[in-house]
Design a protein around this motif. Structure first.
Motif, short mmCIF file in Angstrom:
data_model
loop_
_atom_site.label_atom_id
_atom_site.label_comp_id
_atom_site.label_asym_id
_atom_site.label_seq_id
_atom_site.Cartn_x
_atom_site.Cartn_y
_atom_site.Cartn_z
N GLU A 68 81.85 -5.41 3.31
CA GLU A 68 82.18 -4.31 2.40
C GLU A 68 82.99 -3.24 3.11
OE1 GLU A 68 78.71 -2.84 0.45
OE2 GLU A 68 78.19 -4.79 -0.38
N ASN A 69 83.36 -3.50 4.35
CA ASN A 69 84.14 -2.56 5.14
C ASN A 69 85.63 -2.75 4.80
OD1 ASN A 69 85.73 -1.47 7.30
ND2 ASN A 69 83.87 -1.38 8.54
N TYR A 70 86.27 -1.69 4.35
CA TYR A 70 87.66 -1.78 3.91
C TYR A 70 88.60 -2.20 5.04
CZ TYR A 70 92.12 -0.50 1.83
OH TYR A 70 93.41 -0.53 1.36
N ILE A 71 88.37 -1.72 6.24
CA ILE A 71 89.23 -2.06 7.38
C ILE A 71 89.11 -3.56 7.69
CG2 ILE A 71 89.67 -1.65 9.83
CD1 ILE A 71 90.42 0.70 7.98
N ILE A 72 87.91 -4.09 7.68
CA ILE A 72 87.71 -5.53 7.93
C ILE A 72 88.37 -6.34 6.82
CG2 ILE A 72 86.00 -7.37 8.23
CD1 ILE A 72 86.05 -5.40 10.54
N LEU A 73 88.28 -5.88 5.58
CA LEU A 73 88.95 -6.57 4.48
C LEU A 73 90.46 -6.60 4.70
CD1 LEU A 73 87.01 -5.11 1.42
CD2 LEU A 73 86.90 -7.45 2.28
N CYS A 74 91.02 -5.49 5.14
CA CYS A 74 92.46 -5.43 5.41
C CYS A 74 92.84 -6.41 6.52
CB CYS A 74 92.88 -4.02 5.80
SG CYS A 74 92.85 -2.85 4.43
N ILE A 75 92.05 -6.45 7.57
CA ILE A 75 92.34 -7.35 8.69
C ILE A 75 92.28 -8.81 8.25
CG2 ILE A 75 91.45 -8.16 10.92
CD1 ILE A 75 90.62 -5.20 11.43
N THR A 76 91.25 -9.16 7.48
CA THR A 76 91.12 -10.56 7.05
C THR A 76 92.25 -10.95 6.09
OG1 THR A 76 89.56 -9.99 5.27
CG2 THR A 76 88.62 -10.64 7.40
N ARG A 77 92.68 -10.04 5.23
CA ARG A 77 93.80 -10.35 4.33
C ARG A 77 95.08 -10.57 5.12
NH1 ARG A 77 93.41 -12.09 -0.62
NH2 ARG A 77 95.23 -10.94 -1.29
N PHE A 78 95.33 -9.74 6.13
CA PHE A 78 96.51 -9.90 6.96
C PHE A 78 96.48 -11.25 7.68
CE2 PHE A 78 98.66 -9.59 11.05
CZ PHE A 78 99.92 -9.17 10.65
N PHE A 79 95.35 -11.59 8.27
CA PHE A 79 95.27 -12.85 9.00
C PHE A 79 95.32 -14.06 8.08
CE2 PHE A 79 93.76 -10.33 12.65
CZ PHE A 79 94.63 -10.83 13.60
N THR A 80 94.86 -13.92 6.85
CA THR A 80 95.00 -15.01 5.88
C THR A 80 96.48 -15.32 5.67
OG1 THR A 80 92.94 -14.46 4.76
CG2 THR A 80 94.55 -15.72 3.50
N GLY A 81 97.29 -14.30 5.49
CA GLY A 81 98.73 -14.51 5.35
C GLY A 81 99.36 -15.05 6.62
N LEU A 82 98.95 -14.52 7.75
CA LEU A 82 99.49 -14.96 9.04
C LEU A 82 99.24 -16.45 9.26
CD1 LEU A 82 100.73 -13.88 11.80
CD2 LEU A 82 98.38 -13.97 12.61
N PHE A 83 98.02 -16.88 9.04
CA PHE A 83 97.68 -18.29 9.26
C PHE A 83 98.31 -19.21 8.22
CE2 PHE A 83 93.84 -16.43 11.47
CZ PHE A 83 94.30 -16.72 12.75
N GLN A 84 98.53 -18.71 7.01
CA GLN A 84 99.18 -19.53 5.98
C GLN A 84 100.62 -19.88 6.34
OE1 GLN A 84 98.88 -17.60 2.18
NE2 GLN A 84 96.71 -18.09 1.96
N GLU A 85 101.23 -19.06 7.14
CA GLU A 85 102.62 -19.31 7.53
C GLU A 85 102.76 -20.63 8.30
OE1 GLU A 85 106.53 -18.93 7.70
OE2 GLU A 85 105.25 -17.50 6.66
N PHE A 86 101.71 -21.08 8.93
CA PHE A 86 101.78 -22.28 9.75
C PHE A 86 101.51 -23.57 8.98
CE2 PHE A 86 101.08 -18.79 12.65
CZ PHE A 86 102.02 -19.05 13.64
N PHE A 87 101.24 -23.47 7.67
CA PHE A 87 101.00 -24.67 6.88
C PHE A 87 102.23 -25.14 6.19
CE2 PHE A 87 96.58 -22.96 6.91
CZ PHE A 87 96.04 -23.99 7.64
#
Length: 87
Positions: A68-87
């Motif tokens: 429920e931490n907004y900063i952690i949510l932001c980090i996970t959303r960013f990394f979701t996009g980052l990792f998707q680039e490699f597929f």
């Protein structure tokens, strides 16, 4: 994410601006990933990159609904996009 926007806003007590920023972070991750993806595929074996990206994406997507931490949510959303680039 659009299906749960009202729930996210209510549960996290954030406004539309913060919600929009959270949604756009996936695209920021995709942009950042596009900068390094070409170099990474030239330096490392494809199997290693795909495996690492799959593990990273799984971890990122697993953490997102559990915090429920907004900063952690932001980090996970960013990394979701980052990792998707490699597929």
């Amino acid at each position: 994410m659009p299906a749960c926007t009202t729930d996210l806003m209510r549960d996290l007590k954030i406004g539309e601006l913060d919600l929009g920023f959270l949604g756009s972070l996936v695209y920021a991750g995709l942009l950042a990933g596009s900068v390094v993806a070409g170099l990474t595929f030239n330096k490392l074996p494809t199997k290693v990159i795909i495996t690492a990206a799959g593990i990273g994406n799984t971890i990122s997507l697993f953490i997102f609904p559990l915090t429920e931490n907004y900063i952690i949510l932001c980090i996970t959303r960013f990394f979701t996009g980052l990792f998707q680039e490699f597929f």
